[in-house]
Design a protein around this motif. Structure first.
Motif, PDB file in Angstrom:
ATOM      1  N   SER A  42       0.830  -1.208   0.000  1.00  0.00           N
ATOM      2  CA  SER A  42       0.000   0.000   0.000  1.00  0.00           C
ATOM      3  C   SER A  42       0.861   1.254   0.000  1.00  0.00           C
ATOM      4  N   LEU A  43       0.293   2.298  -0.539  1.00  0.00           N
ATOM      5  CA  LEU A  43       0.874   3.633  -0.474  1.00  0.00           C
ATOM      6  C   LEU A  43      -0.263   4.632  -0.340  1.00  0.00           C
ATOM      7  N   ARG A  44       0.046   5.753   0.255  1.00  0.00           N
ATOM      8  CA  ARG A  44      -0.927   6.836   0.295  1.00  0.00           C
ATOM      9  C   ARG A  44      -0.305   8.090  -0.311  1.00  0.00           C
ATOM     10  N   LEU A  45      -0.894   8.545  -1.378  1.00  0.00           N
ATOM     11  CA  LEU A  45      -0.445   9.760  -2.031  1.00  0.00           C
ATOM     12  C   LEU A  45      -1.196  10.954  -1.450  1.00  0.00           C
ATOM     13  N   SER A  46      -0.496  12.068  -1.405  1.00  0.00           N
ATOM     14  CA  SER A  46      -1.089  13.315  -0.951  1.00  0.00           C
ATOM     15  C   SER A  46      -0.918  14.384  -2.011  1.00  0.00           C
ATOM     16  N   CYS A  47      -1.902  15.238  -2.095  1.00  0.00           N
ATOM     17  CA  CYS A  47      -1.828  16.385  -3.002  1.00  0.00           C
ATOM     18  C   CYS A  47      -2.199  17.612  -2.176  1.00  0.00           C
ATOM     19  N   ALA A  48      -1.204  18.433  -1.924  1.00  0.00           N
ATOM     20  CA  ALA A  48      -1.421  19.633  -1.125  1.00  0.00           C
ATOM     21  C   ALA A  48      -1.410  20.856  -2.029  1.00  0.00           C
ATOM     22  N   GLY A  49      -2.365  21.731  -1.819  1.00  0.00           N
ATOM     23  CA  GLY A  49      -2.479  22.902  -2.668  1.00  0.00           C
ATOM     24  C   GLY A  49      -2.126  24.176  -1.927  1.00  0.00           C
ATOM     25  N   SER A  50      -1.517  25.080  -2.649  1.00  0.00           N
ATOM     26  CA  SER A  50      -1.264  26.424  -2.145  1.00  0.00           C
ATOM     27  C   SER A  50      -1.650  27.422  -3.222  1.00  0.00           C
ATOM     28  N   GLY A  51      -2.127  28.589  -2.794  1.00  0.00           N
ATOM     29  CA  GLY A  51      -2.563  29.584  -3.753  1.00  0.00           C
ATOM     30  C   GLY A  51      -3.912  29.282  -4.356  1.00  0.00           C
ATOM     31  N   ILE A  52      -4.582  28.277  -3.829  1.00  0.00           N
ATOM     32  CA  ILE A  52      -5.888  27.867  -4.326  1.00  0.00           C
ATOM     33  C   ILE A  52      -6.629  27.165  -3.189  1.00  0.00           C
ATOM     34  N   VAL A  53      -7.936  27.362  -3.143  1.00  0.00           N
ATOM     35  CA  VAL A  53      -8.742  26.710  -2.119  1.00  0.00           C
ATOM     36  C   VAL A  53      -9.433  25.509  -2.737  1.00  0.00           C
ATOM     37  N   PHE A  54      -9.270  24.363  -2.107  1.00  0.00           N
ATOM     38  CA  PHE A  54      -9.812  23.124  -2.663  1.00  0.00           C
ATOM     39  C   PHE A  54     -11.317  22.987  -2.465  1.00  0.00           C
ATOM     40  N   ASP A  55     -11.883  23.728  -1.505  1.00  0.00           N
ATOM     41  CA  ASP A  55     -13.248  23.467  -1.047  1.00  0.00           C
ATOM     42  C   ASP A  55     -14.250  23.231  -2.166  1.00  0.00           C
ATOM     43  N   ASN A  56     -14.295  24.102  -3.129  1.00  0.00           N
ATOM     44  CA  ASN A  56     -15.336  24.013  -4.155  1.00  0.00           C
ATOM     45  C   ASN A  56     -14.775  23.556  -5.492  1.00  0.00           C
ATOM     46  N   ARG A  57     -13.714  22.788  -5.432  1.00  0.00           N
ATOM     47  CA  ARG A  57     -13.089  22.302  -6.654  1.00  0.00           C
ATOM     48  C   ARG A  57     -12.939  20.791  -6.641  1.00  0.00           C
ATOM     49  N   ALA A  58     -12.909  20.236  -7.822  1.00  0.00           N
ATOM     50  CA  ALA A  58     -12.657  18.810  -7.968  1.00  0.00           C
ATOM     51  C   ALA A  58     -11.156  18.572  -8.038  1.00  0.00           C
ATOM     52  N   ILE A  59     -10.727  17.509  -7.422  1.00  0.00           N
ATOM     53  CA  ILE A  59      -9.319  17.132  -7.430  1.00  0.00           C
ATOM     54  C   ILE A  59      -9.208  15.755  -8.059  1.00  0.00           C
ATOM     55  N   GLY A  60      -8.358  15.653  -9.045  1.00  0.00           N
ATOM     56  CA  GLY A  60      -8.200  14.386  -9.730  1.00  0.00           C
ATOM     57  C   GLY A  60      -6.788  13.844  -9.625  1.00  0.00           C
ATOM     58  N   TRP A  61      -6.694  12.534  -9.709  1.00  0.00           N
ATOM     59  CA  TRP A  61      -5.398  11.856  -9.790  1.00  0.00           C
ATOM     60  C   TRP A  61      -5.308  11.195 -11.161  1.00  0.00           C
ATOM     61  N   PHE A  62      -4.198  11.415 -11.818  1.00  0.00           N
ATOM     62  CA  PHE A  62      -3.919  10.820 -13.108  1.00  0.00           C
ATOM     63  C   PHE A  62      -2.585  10.082 -12.998  1.00  0.00           C
ATOM     64  N   THR A  67      -5.910  19.463   1.235  1.00  0.00           N
ATOM     65  CA  THR A  67      -5.168  18.286   0.779  1.00  0.00           C
ATOM     66  C   THR A  67      -6.137  17.187   0.360  1.00  0.00           C
ATOM     67  N   VAL A  68      -5.754  16.487  -0.677  1.00  0.00           N
ATOM     68  CA  VAL A  68      -6.502  15.316  -1.136  1.00  0.00           C
ATOM     69  C   VAL A  68      -5.570  14.116  -1.071  1.00  0.00           C
ATOM     70  N   TYR A  69      -6.136  12.984  -0.703  1.00  0.00           N
ATOM     71  CA  TYR A  69      -5.351  11.767  -0.544  1.00  0.00           C
ATOM     72  C   TYR A  69      -5.831  10.685  -1.509  1.00  0.00           C
ATOM     73  N   LEU A  70      -4.915   9.837  -1.886  1.00  0.00           N
ATOM     74  CA  LEU A  70      -5.269   8.639  -2.650  1.00  0.00           C
ATOM     75  C   LEU A  70      -4.645   7.455  -1.936  1.00  0.00           C
ATOM     76  N   GLN A  71      -5.473   6.708  -1.240  1.00  0.00           N
ATOM     77  CA  GLN A  71      -5.012   5.498  -0.569  1.00  0.00           C
ATOM     78  C   GLN A  71      -5.026   4.357  -1.569  1.00  0.00           C
ATOM     79  N   MET A  72      -3.879   3.767  -1.779  1.00  0.00           N
ATOM     80  CA  MET A  72      -3.744   2.710  -2.776  1.00  0.00           C
ATOM     81  C   MET A  72      -3.370   1.409  -2.076  1.00  0.00           C
ATOM     82  N   ASN A  73      -4.250   0.458  -2.123  1.00  0.00           N
ATOM     83  CA  ASN A  73      -4.022  -0.847  -1.510  1.00  0.00           C
ATOM     84  C   ASN A  73      -3.937  -1.924  -2.583  1.00  0.00           C
ATOM     85  N   SER A  74      -3.437  -3.068  -2.189  1.00  0.00           N
ATOM     86  CA  SER A  74      -3.333  -4.214  -3.104  1.00  0.00           C
ATOM     87  C   SER A  74      -2.693  -3.803  -4.422  1.00  0.00           C
ATOM     88  N   LEU A  75      -1.596  -3.109  -4.307  1.00  0.00           N
ATOM     89  CA  LEU A  75      -0.953  -2.581  -5.511  1.00  0.00           C
ATOM     90  C   LEU A  75      -0.450  -3.691  -6.409  1.00  0.00           C
TER      91      LEU A  75
END
Length: 126
Positions: free
Chosen positions: A17-37, A78-86
């Motif tokens: 497993s791994l957990r990815l984090s995406c931390a933002g600065s200069g922008i507020v995440f509240d009303n936005r979609a966050i994607g992982w590619f 911050t948005v997280y992506l918990q990745m299990n059973s990789l």
């Protein structure tokens, strides 16, 4: 300036497993979609998961359903992506991106996102 900092990648054995984090600065995440590619060597970038601004609005690529979980902490911007059973096929550079006004049917589309992070490498050894 808007900056997205993706972190948490690394080398892990298959099944781990791994957990990815995406931390933002200069922008507020509240009303936005966050994607992982992700982009594997020799392949096109593809959408993995996305979390919308409304509760329960999420997208998962079929290949990660049941293994990956996306979540957000608006207080930490911050948005997280918990990745299990990789699996070895999860090996790629993972990018986070932010968009505004993204409908669910567009969550996997790169063109829907306005800002991108620099990527973090995930390597799964078999």
């Amino acid at each position: 300036d808007v900056q997205l900092q993706a972190s948490g990648g690394g080398l892990v054995q298959a099944g781990g497993s791994l957990r990815l984090s995406c931390a933002g600065s200069g922008i507020v995440f509240d009303n936005r979609a966050i994607g992982w590619f992700r982009q594997a060597p020799g392949k096109e970038r593809e959408g993995v998961s996305c979390i919308g601004s409304t509760a329960g609005s999420t997208y998962y690529q079929d290949s990660v359903k049941g293994r990956f979980t996306i979540s957000r902490d608006n207080a930490k911007n911050t948005v997280y992506l918990q990745m299990n059973s990789l699996k070895s096929e999860d090996t790629a550079v993972y990018y986070c991106a932010v968009g505004y006004g993204i409908i669910r049917t567009s969550m996997a589309s790169q063109r829907a996102y306005q800002y991108w992070g620099q990527g973090t490498q995930v390597t799964v050894s078999s």
